[in-house]
Design a protein around this motif. Structure first.
Motif, short mmCIF file in Angstrom:
data_model
loop_
_atom_site.label_atom_id
_atom_site.label_comp_id
_atom_site.label_asym_id
_atom_site.label_seq_id
_atom_site.Cartn_x
_atom_site.Cartn_y
_atom_site.Cartn_z
N ARG A 13 0.84 -1.21 0.00
CA ARG A 13 0.00 0.00 0.00
C ARG A 13 0.87 1.26 0.00
O ARG A 13 0.61 2.22 -0.72
CB ARG A 13 -0.92 0.01 1.23
CG ARG A 13 -2.28 -0.58 0.91
CD ARG A 13 -3.11 -0.83 2.17
NE ARG A 13 -3.56 -2.21 2.13
CZ ARG A 13 -3.60 -3.05 3.14
NH1 ARG A 13 -3.23 -2.67 4.35
NH2 ARG A 13 -4.00 -4.28 2.97
N ALA A 14 1.92 1.23 0.81
CA ALA A 14 2.81 2.40 0.88
C ALA A 14 3.49 2.64 -0.48
O ALA A 14 3.63 3.78 -0.92
CB ALA A 14 3.86 2.18 1.97
N ALA A 15 3.87 1.55 -1.13
CA ALA A 15 4.53 1.67 -2.44
C ALA A 15 3.55 2.24 -3.46
O ALA A 15 3.93 3.06 -4.32
CB ALA A 15 5.05 0.31 -2.90
N THR A 16 2.30 1.82 -3.38
CA THR A 16 1.28 2.34 -4.29
C THR A 16 1.12 3.84 -4.09
O THR A 16 1.08 4.62 -5.06
CB THR A 16 -0.07 1.63 -4.03
OG1 THR A 16 0.15 0.23 -4.02
CG2 THR A 16 -1.11 2.00 -5.06
N GLU A 17 1.08 4.24 -2.83
CA GLU A 17 0.93 5.66 -2.51
C GLU A 17 2.17 6.44 -2.99
O GLU A 17 2.06 7.51 -3.59
CB GLU A 17 0.76 5.82 -0.99
CG GLU A 17 0.47 7.23 -0.54
CD GLU A 17 0.78 7.45 0.95
OE1 GLU A 17 0.71 8.61 1.40
OE2 GLU A 17 1.12 6.48 1.65
N ALA A 18 3.34 5.86 -2.74
CA ALA A 18 4.58 6.54 -3.14
C ALA A 18 4.64 6.72 -4.66
O ALA A 18 5.02 7.78 -5.16
CB ALA A 18 5.79 5.74 -2.65
N ALA A 19 4.23 5.66 -5.38
CA ALA A 19 4.26 5.74 -6.84
C ALA A 19 3.29 6.82 -7.32
O ALA A 19 3.61 7.60 -8.23
CB ALA A 19 3.90 4.38 -7.45
N ALA A 20 2.12 6.90 -6.68
CA ALA A 20 1.13 7.92 -7.07
C ALA A 20 1.68 9.32 -6.82
O ALA A 20 1.37 10.26 -7.55
CB ALA A 20 -0.17 7.70 -6.31
N LEU A 21 2.50 9.44 -5.79
CA LEU A 21 3.10 10.75 -5.49
C LEU A 21 4.28 11.07 -6.40
O LEU A 21 4.80 12.18 -6.38
CB LEU A 21 3.57 10.78 -4.03
CG LEU A 21 2.49 10.86 -2.95
CD1 LEU A 21 3.09 10.58 -1.57
CD2 LEU A 21 1.83 12.24 -2.95
N GLY A 22 4.74 10.07 -7.15
CA GLY A 22 5.87 10.28 -8.06
C GLY A 22 7.23 9.99 -7.45
O GLY A 22 8.26 10.31 -8.04
N ILE A 23 7.24 9.41 -6.25
CA ILE A 23 8.53 9.05 -5.63
C ILE A 23 9.16 7.93 -6.46
O ILE A 23 8.53 6.90 -6.69
CB ILE A 23 8.31 8.60 -4.16
CG1 ILE A 23 7.82 9.79 -3.33
CG2 ILE A 23 9.58 7.99 -3.57
CD1 ILE A 23 7.43 9.45 -1.90
N PRO A 24 10.39 8.10 -6.94
CA PRO A 24 10.97 7.12 -7.87
C PRO A 24 11.31 5.77 -7.25
O PRO A 24 11.22 4.75 -7.94
CB PRO A 24 12.26 7.79 -8.36
CG PRO A 24 12.17 9.21 -7.94
CD PRO A 24 11.26 9.29 -6.77
N ALA A 25 11.71 5.76 -5.98
CA ALA A 25 12.21 4.48 -5.44
C ALA A 25 12.05 4.39 -3.93
O ALA A 25 12.02 5.40 -3.22
CB ALA A 25 13.70 4.32 -5.80
#
Ligand code: PBG
Length: 353
Positions: free
Chosen positions: A87-99
């Motif tokens: 879930r955190a990775a999904t949120e991070a990806a939506a925010l544009g965090i690369p890695a």
């Protein structure tokens, strides 16, 4: 360097107390404040910018389901069970965090002298890599190569008596790196500071056709008190015997950092890292200046904790201090920053926070 003074010829200083307002003006041709007179003007001359593309989010993992465990010494930071990490990775990806950079809290019962859990294809980090890659294929995954979350003594290497064995440790690290690459890690990040590990890991990866897996070398990593809260988060504060000064660098040294970085580049590092961050910006600057390589910096757990603790007590404005600290990394030459603030900053940069 001495700057030439661009000033009009000397004249009598105005008699401040008695002269009319107009005569109180200093006769200055150069007024640096002009470029700072308004927000739009400041934005035009701004030399560095922070973007979401600069952020790597270090994420702590724990066993369980639907579990988020707060880390006591890092307010706002939690360990995630694998489903929560997805879930955190999904949120991070939506925010544009690369890695993301993944760090496991290994069950204490699985820690031993040889760190054998590091080589288990079903260990926490490997399972998390597989799960995140399946659900969020477009976020980069960075895995830490070092034995400390897996050893009963909390050291990054194999301990023999009071010595950390270098070459024996490197042999294990190569297998740990391969274990992570097979689970889908995109970037292997050795943080152990053993000699020769980057070259050995590169050769190991290439021998299994992982030539596209990058190596992010913790090239200049110092023996620092600022790692305290991280050791809480991965449970090594309780286990660590002694300190790490026979392998991590002496905070008094700077030339040595350049030698370490040069070696890691020679051995095949794609990106080099300096750690900790803010107290070592001079090192970031020298490394960037000397090698013209991608340089990352790690704003470590203690730096995060200091800002938050002071903010919680109302001593500083936490959001402002966080942004100021990160632009300082950019100014020093860092291309990206590992920071526990990553999601919070990403939201702020998107106008969401
Ligand atoms: C483990 C490792 C450490 C950190 C990253 N990888 C701790 C240590 O070397 O003791 C520290 C990160 C932080 O403090 O945020 N090799």
């Amino acid at each position: 360097m001495v700057w030439p003074l661009i000033q009009r010829p000397k004249h009598e200083p105005p008699a401040v107390q008695t002269a009319p307002a107009a005569a109180r003006k200093l006769d200055l041709a150069v007024r640096p404040r002009r470029n700072r007179k308004a927000d739009w003007a400041r934005r035009l001359v701004r030399e560095n910018n922070l973007s979401v593309d600069d952020l790597i989010w270090p994420v702590f993992l724990c066993e369980g389901e639907n579990t988020r465990e707060p880390v006591g010494s890092m307010p706002g930071v939690e360990r995630f069970s694998i489903d929560e990490a997805v879930r955190a990775a999904t949120e991070a990806a939506a925010l544009g965090i690369p890695a993301l950079a993944l760090f496991p809290f290994t069950d204490p019962g699985l820690r031993n002298e040889e760190a054998s859990e590091a080589l288990n294809p079903a260990n926490l980090v490997c399972r998390a890599c597989r799960a995140i890659k399946r659900e969020v294929p477009d976020i980069g995954l960075i895995t830490d190569v070092a034995l400390d979350p897996y050893t009963s003594h909390g050291h990054d290497g194999i301990l023999h008596g009071e010595r950390i064995l270098n070459d024996e440790t490197v042999f294990v690290l190569v297998q740990q790196a391969l274990n992570q690459a097979r689970a889908g890690a995109d970037i292997i990040a050795p943080s152990d500071m053993m000699d020769g590990r980057v070259g050995a890991i590169r050769a190991g990866l290439d021998s299994e056709n992982f030539e596209d897996v990058q190596i992010l070398a913790y090239a200049a990593k110092y023996a620092s008190a600022f790692y305290g809260p991280f050791r809480d988060a991965v449970g090594t504060n309780a286990t660590l015997i002694g300190d790490k000064r026979t392998y991590q660098m002496d905070p008094a040294n700077s030339d040595e950092a350049l030698r370490e970085v040069a070696l890691d580049i020679e051995e095949g590092a794609d990106i080099v890292m300096v750690k900790p961050g803010l107290p070592y910006l001079d090192i970031v600057f020298r490394v960037k200046d000397t090698f013209v390589m991608p340089v990352f910096a790690y704003q470590v757990s203690g730096e995060y904790a200091m800002i938050l603790a002071a903010a919680e007590r109302g001593f500083i404005d936490g959001d402002k201090a966080m942004l100021e600290s990160l632009i300082a990394f950019k100014r020093a030459g860092a291309d990206a920053i590992l920071t526990y603030f990553a999601p919070r900053i990403a939201k702020k940069l998107k106008g969401m926070g």
